[in-house]
Design a protein around this motif. Structure first.
Motif, PDB file in Angstrom:
ATOM      1  N   GLY A  73      -6.531   0.432  12.225  1.00  8.05           N
ATOM      2  CA  GLY A  73      -6.553   1.101  13.521  1.00  8.05           C
ATOM      3  C   GLY A  73      -7.726   2.051  13.623  1.00  8.05           C
ATOM      4  N   PRO A  74      -7.472   3.348  13.809  1.00  5.10           N
ATOM      5  CA  PRO A  74      -8.572   4.305  14.023  1.00  5.10           C
ATOM      6  C   PRO A  74      -9.403   4.591  12.779  1.00  5.10           C
ATOM      7  CG  PRO A  74      -6.470   5.465  13.890  1.00  5.10           C
ATOM      8  CD  PRO A  74      -6.149   3.997  13.917  1.00  5.10           C
ATOM      9  N   THR A  75      -8.992   4.080  11.621  1.00  2.00           N
ATOM     10  CA  THR A  75      -9.746   4.375  10.386  1.00  2.00           C
ATOM     11  C   THR A  75     -10.468   3.163   9.816  1.00  2.00           C
ATOM     12  OG1 THR A  75      -7.780   3.987   9.010  1.00  2.00           O
ATOM     13  CG2 THR A  75      -8.180   6.260   9.769  1.00  2.00           C
ATOM     14  N   VAL A  76     -10.514   2.065  10.546  1.00  2.00           N
ATOM     15  CA  VAL A  76     -11.194   0.868  10.041  1.00  2.00           C
ATOM     16  C   VAL A  76     -12.652   1.185   9.720  1.00  2.00           C
ATOM     17  CG1 VAL A  76     -12.042  -1.432  10.657  1.00  2.00           C
ATOM     18  CG2 VAL A  76      -9.695  -0.793  11.202  1.00  2.00           C
ATOM     19  N   GLY A  77     -13.078   0.831   8.503  1.00  2.00           N
ATOM     20  CA  GLY A  77     -14.448   1.059   8.081  1.00  2.00           C
ATOM     21  C   GLY A  77     -14.756   2.480   7.648  1.00  2.00           C
ATOM     22  N   LYS A  78     -13.783   3.391   7.822  1.00  2.00           N
ATOM     23  CA  LYS A  78     -14.021   4.800   7.501  1.00  2.00           C
ATOM     24  C   LYS A  78     -13.371   5.231   6.196  1.00  2.00           C
ATOM     25  CE  LYS A  78     -14.088   6.061  12.427  1.00  2.00           C
ATOM     26  NZ  LYS A  78     -13.418   6.884  13.463  1.00  2.00           N
ATOM     27  N   VAL A  79     -12.301   4.530   5.805  1.00  2.00           N
ATOM     28  CA  VAL A  79     -11.534   4.981   4.643  1.00  2.00           C
ATOM     29  C   VAL A  79     -11.104   3.803   3.782  1.00  2.00           C
ATOM     30  CG1 VAL A  79     -10.587   6.928   5.980  1.00  2.00           C
ATOM     31  CG2 VAL A  79      -9.225   4.841   5.721  1.00  2.00           C
ATOM     32  N   TRP A  80     -10.725   4.149   2.543  1.00  2.00           N
ATOM     33  CA  TRP A  80      -9.876   3.279   1.741  1.00  2.00           C
ATOM     34  C   TRP A  80      -8.467   3.864   1.802  1.00  2.00           C
ATOM     35  CZ3 TRP A  80     -14.515   4.876  -0.943  1.00  2.00           C
ATOM     36  CH2 TRP A  80     -15.458   3.856  -1.127  1.00  2.00           C
ATOM     37  N   ARG A  81      -7.477   3.010   1.609  1.00  2.00           N
ATOM     38  CA  ARG A  81      -6.093   3.496   1.563  1.00  2.00           C
ATOM     39  C   ARG A  81      -5.464   3.070   0.234  1.00  2.00           C
ATOM     40  NH1 ARG A  81      -2.871   1.373   6.291  1.00  2.00           N
ATOM     41  NH2 ARG A  81      -4.117  -0.493   5.956  1.00  2.00           N
ATOM     42  N   VAL A  82      -4.923   4.041  -0.463  1.00  2.00           N
ATOM     43  CA  VAL A  82      -4.284   3.803  -1.751  1.00  2.00           C
ATOM     44  C   VAL A  82      -2.841   4.275  -1.678  1.00  2.00           C
ATOM     45  CG1 VAL A  82      -4.217   4.438  -4.189  1.00  2.00           C
ATOM     46  CG2 VAL A  82      -6.405   3.934  -3.093  1.00  2.00           C
ATOM     47  N   GLY A  83      -1.926   3.366  -1.973  1.00  2.00           N
ATOM     48  CA  GLY A  83      -0.516   3.706  -1.981  1.00  2.00           C
ATOM     49  C   GLY A  83      -0.060   4.152  -3.359  1.00  2.00           C
ATOM     50  N   VAL A  84       0.750   5.194  -3.373  1.00  2.00           N
ATOM     51  CA  VAL A  84       1.406   5.669  -4.599  1.00  2.00           C
ATOM     52  C   VAL A  84       2.896   5.680  -4.271  1.00  2.00           C
ATOM     53  CG1 VAL A  84       1.606   7.540  -6.275  1.00  2.00           C
ATOM     54  CG2 VAL A  84      -0.605   7.058  -5.209  1.00  2.00           C
ATOM     55  N   MET A  85       3.543   4.524  -4.474  1.00  2.00           N
ATOM     56  CA  MET A  85       4.887   4.353  -3.921  1.00  2.00           C
ATOM     57  C   MET A  85       5.833   3.659  -4.892  1.00  2.00           C
ATOM     58  SD  MET A  85       4.087   3.366   0.067  1.00  2.00           S
ATOM     59  CE  MET A  85       2.948   2.025  -0.286  1.00  2.00           C
ATOM     60  N   GLY A  86       7.029   4.238  -5.021  1.00  2.00           N
ATOM     61  CA  GLY A  86       8.123   3.592  -5.712  1.00  2.00           C
ATOM     62  C   GLY A  86       7.809   3.238  -7.155  1.00  2.00           C
ATOM     63  N   PHE A  87       8.097   1.988  -7.531  1.00  2.00           N
ATOM     64  CA  PHE A  87       7.911   1.500  -8.897  1.00  2.00           C
ATOM     65  C   PHE A  87       6.466   1.628  -9.350  1.00  2.00           C
ATOM     66  CE2 PHE A  87       7.321  -2.311 -11.740  1.00  2.00           C
ATOM     67  CZ  PHE A  87       8.043  -1.810 -12.821  1.00  2.00           C
ATOM     68  N   ASN A  88       5.525   1.600  -8.401  1.00  2.00           N
ATOM     69  CA  ASN A  88       4.102   1.675  -8.739  1.00  2.00           C
ATOM     70  C   ASN A  88       3.613   3.093  -9.021  1.00  2.00           C
ATOM     71  OD1 ASN A  88       3.781  -1.041  -8.541  1.00  2.00           O
ATOM     72  ND2 ASN A  88       2.735  -1.036  -6.565  1.00  2.00           N
ATOM     73  N   ALA A  89       4.412   4.095  -8.700  1.00  2.00           N
ATOM     74  CA  ALA A  89       3.972   5.486  -8.866  1.00  2.00           C
ATOM     75  C   ALA A  89       4.140   5.916 -10.314  1.00  2.00           C
ATOM     76  CB  ALA A  89       4.769   6.395  -7.928  1.00  2.00           C
ATOM     77  N   LYS A  90       3.205   5.463 -11.150  1.00  2.00           N
ATOM     78  CA  LYS A  90       3.224   5.825 -12.563  1.00  2.00           C
ATOM     79  C   LYS A  90       1.792   5.953 -13.087  1.00  2.00           C
ATOM     80  CE  LYS A  90       4.701   1.057 -13.449  1.00  2.00           C
ATOM     81  NZ  LYS A  90       5.824   0.258 -13.977  1.00  2.00           N
ATOM     82  N   PRO A  91       1.605   6.695 -14.183  1.00  2.00           N
ATOM     83  CA  PRO A  91       0.252   7.072 -14.607  1.00  2.00           C
ATOM     84  C   PRO A  91      -0.699   5.902 -14.835  1.00  2.00           C
ATOM     85  CG  PRO A  91       1.871   8.399 -15.771  1.00  2.00           C
ATOM     86  CD  PRO A  91       2.642   7.359 -15.011  1.00  2.00           C
ATOM     87  N   GLN A  92      -0.245   4.833 -15.503  1.00  2.00           N
ATOM     88  CA  GLN A  92      -1.161   3.747 -15.826  1.00  2.00           C
ATOM     89  C   GLN A  92      -1.704   3.058 -14.568  1.00  2.00           C
ATOM     90  OE1 GLN A  92       2.067   3.982 -16.665  1.00  2.00           O
ATOM     91  NE2 GLN A  92       3.045   1.981 -16.962  1.00  2.00           N
ATOM     92  N   ASN A  93      -0.907   2.997 -13.531  1.00  2.00           N
ATOM     93  CA  ASN A  93      -1.365   2.379 -12.293  1.00  2.00           C
ATOM     94  C   ASN A  93      -2.382   3.259 -11.581  1.00  2.00           C
ATOM     95  OD1 ASN A  93       0.423   0.323 -12.849  1.00  2.00           O
ATOM     96  ND2 ASN A  93       1.932   0.943 -11.330  1.00  2.00           N
ATOM     97  N   VAL A  94      -2.083   4.549 -11.531  1.00  2.00           N
ATOM     98  CA  VAL A  94      -3.016   5.494 -10.909  1.00  2.00           C
ATOM     99  C   VAL A  94      -4.345   5.498 -11.660  1.00  2.00           C
ATOM    100  CG1 VAL A  94      -3.432   7.941 -10.441  1.00  2.00           C
ATOM    101  CG2 VAL A  94      -1.189   6.924  -9.917  1.00  2.00           C
ATOM    102  N   ASP A  95      -4.269   5.492 -12.968  1.00  2.00           N
ATOM    103  CA  ASP A  95      -5.501   5.515 -13.771  1.00  2.00           C
ATOM    104  C   ASP A  95      -6.332   4.250 -13.562  1.00  2.00           C
ATOM    105  OD1 ASP A  95      -4.625   7.937 -14.700  1.00  2.00           O
ATOM    106  OD2 ASP A  95      -4.013   7.216 -16.681  1.00  2.00           O
ATOM    107  N   LEU A  96      -5.661   3.119 -13.372  1.00  2.00           N
ATOM    108  CA  LEU A  96      -6.397   1.877 -13.116  1.00  2.00           C
ATOM    109  C   LEU A  96      -7.102   1.939 -11.765  1.00  2.00           C
ATOM    110  CD1 LEU A  96      -7.121  -0.991 -14.043  1.00  2.00           C
ATOM    111  CD2 LEU A  96      -5.057  -1.802 -12.881  1.00  2.00           C
ATOM    112  N   VAL A  97      -6.455   2.530 -10.779  1.00  2.00           N
ATOM    113  CA  VAL A  97      -7.099   2.695  -9.468  1.00  2.00           C
ATOM    114  C   VAL A  97      -8.371   3.521  -9.607  1.00  2.00           C
ATOM    115  CG1 VAL A  97      -6.868   3.771  -7.189  1.00  2.00           C
ATOM    116  CG2 VAL A  97      -4.989   2.396  -8.112  1.00  2.00           C
ATOM    117  N   VAL A  98      -8.288   4.627 -10.319  1.00  2.00           N
ATOM    118  CA  VAL A  98      -9.462   5.489 -10.505  1.00  2.00           C
ATOM    119  C   VAL A  98     -10.568   4.734 -11.252  1.00  2.00           C
ATOM    120  CG1 VAL A  98     -10.318   7.601 -11.588  1.00  2.00           C
ATOM    121  CG2 VAL A  98      -8.096   7.602 -10.412  1.00  2.00           C
ATOM    122  N   ALA A  99     -10.187   3.974 -12.273  1.00  2.00           N
ATOM    123  CA  ALA A  99     -11.175   3.190 -13.025  1.00  2.00           C
ATOM    124  C   ALA A  99     -11.847   2.148 -12.141  1.00  2.00           C
ATOM    125  CB  ALA A  99     -10.495   2.513 -14.215  1.00  2.00           C
TER     126      ALA A  99
END
Length: 419
Positions: A381-407
């Motif tokens: 919508g209003p953010t197309v081309g302006k942002v990335w979106r990263v979800g930190v939700m539910g079963f995925n909200a754990k350190p190894q997943n977050v660290d992989l996103v940063v990497a």
């Protein structure tokens, strides 16, 4: 053609015996048509293969293994007493997750859009004034939906990345005295978190029902249906609840039910009529058939809500907050900045990250998928081309997943010469 004719022989003989077709003529024509279709299309065969992905976009997120396993349990009839017990478990789990004592909780059969439409179709009559807080794509869609149900729609807007102040909402309520005020708690297109504190009391003063979209916030950030005086909430199964798409958690207050019962006209939908759906869920002391509930999906949601109860809401909220802080610590070390300027307005569960000048955002997301089997989404919508979106939700909200996103961000930026 000979094979097609052989396969059709029993059907042809039966129809011929009944005098419905001339067997020879029917056989020739039918065989030709089957061969023509067979040459144009190939039905799937063999075992389906699905790639493994880590879904760290705005949703769906990866489901918990216990939730996935629940879907493989034997099917029950949708009107069988053991299945009603599972539905009752879901209702009770939703009361905990929504923090309500209302008996009007259920899973709408369909994704969050079905919950959205159920709320508008049942709580809005033709000519009702509806104030819609438009802070992104979900406000836009509810405005369109309410117009299709012939509401008198008043849109109030903020700049993408901002939220509505208490004073602005108070002014809108006092000026328009609407039947319904709609707000998105977590606007996933912009990454904003709308405060709901004090709005229930304001709405009661103007005879307004407070309707909230909690699709990407339920079980990820605090929401208190009764304490905050919310009248209707819909959510989604595939985000912080760690379930598959296909069910929309739903809640109504006594005030909302009173509005539904006192309508001058019936809801202009049969499929989403909450008088009928509520009857199926046992809201009114009995159960009547309305539709075939998605049995396996309801198994999954019963298990997902059990996981919520086992971890506890406060622990869930804390885990999401800690993982969001970990994400931003990593992103900030790469020089990346949040799209939402005010920290108190930032959504924990779906984070919007500014695309730096000269960076190809799509190339970075493609590299993350190709190299790490990792989903990082672009704007909507209003953010197309302006942002990335990263979800930190539910079963995925754990350190190894977050660290992989940063990497993956670090690798992607280095490949473009930006680090």
């Amino acid at each position: 053609m000979r094979m097609a004719q052989t396969l059709l022989t029993p059907v042809i003989d039966t129809l011929g015996a009944r005098g419905l077709v001339a067997p020879a003529r029917f056989a020739a024509r039918a065989a030709e048509e089957v061969v023509a279709v067979d040459n144009a299309h190939r039905a799937p065969s063999g075992v389906m293969e699905v790639p493994s992905r880590l879904l760290m976009g705005p949703g769906p997120a990866n489901a918990h293994p216990r939730v996935l396993a629940a879907q493989a349990l034997p099917l029950l009839g949708h009107m069988h007493p053991p299945f009603f017990k599972i539905m009752d478990d879901i209702s009770e789990g939703l009361r905990y997750a929504f923090q309500t004592n209302s008996k009007y909780t259920c899973m709408i059969s369909g994704t969050g859009h079905a919950g959205m439409e159920a709320a508008i179709a049942n709580l809005v009559e033709p000519g009702d004034k509806v104030v819609i807080g438009n802070s992104g794509i979900w406000g836009e869609r509810v405005a369109i939906l309410a117009q299709r149900y012939h509401a008198d729609v008043v849109e109030i807007k903020v700049t993408p990345g901002e939220t509505f102040s208490y004073e602005a909402l108070k002014q809108a309520l006092e000026e328009h005295k609407p039947a319904v005020l709609f707000l998105v708690q977590g606007e996933s297109s912009t990454g904003t978190h709308q405060s709901l504190a004090g709005l229930g009391e304001l709405c009661k003063k103007t005879g307004t029902l407070l309707l909230v979209d909690a699709v990407c916030t339920m079980a990820g950030v605090p929401i208190f249906a009764d304490l905050w005086g919310i009248d209707c909430i819909y959510s989604g199964s595939q985000k912080c609840l760690s379930g598959p798409p296909g069910a929309s958690p739903f809640f109504m207050s006594e005030r909302a039910m009173e509005k539904l019962k006192n309508r001058k006209t019936p809801p202009a939908t049969y499929n989403l009529d909450l008088n009928l759906i509520g009857d199926y869920w046992g809201w009114f002391g009995k159960r009547s058939y309305h539709h075939t509930g998605p049995v396996s999906t309801f198994y999954a949601m019963r298990e997902a809500l059990a996981l919520v109860a086992e971890e506890g809401l406060e622990a869930l909220w804390t885990r999401h907050q800690e993982m969001q802080k970990r994400l931003w610590a990593g992103l900030s070390s790469l020089g990346l900045k949040p799209f939402v300027e005010k920290e108190e307005d930032r959504l924990i569960t779906v984070n919007t990250i500014k695309v730096p000048e000269g960076v190809d955002w799509a190339a970075l997301t493609k590299h993350a998928m190709d190299t790490y089997s990792l989903e990082i989404a672009g704007g909507l919508g209003p953010t197309v081309g302006k942002v990335w979106r990263v979800g930190v939700m539910g079963f995925n909200a754990k350190p190894q997943n977050v660290d992989l996103v940063v990497a993956a961000f670090k690798d992607g930026l280095q490949r473009q010469g930006k680090l």
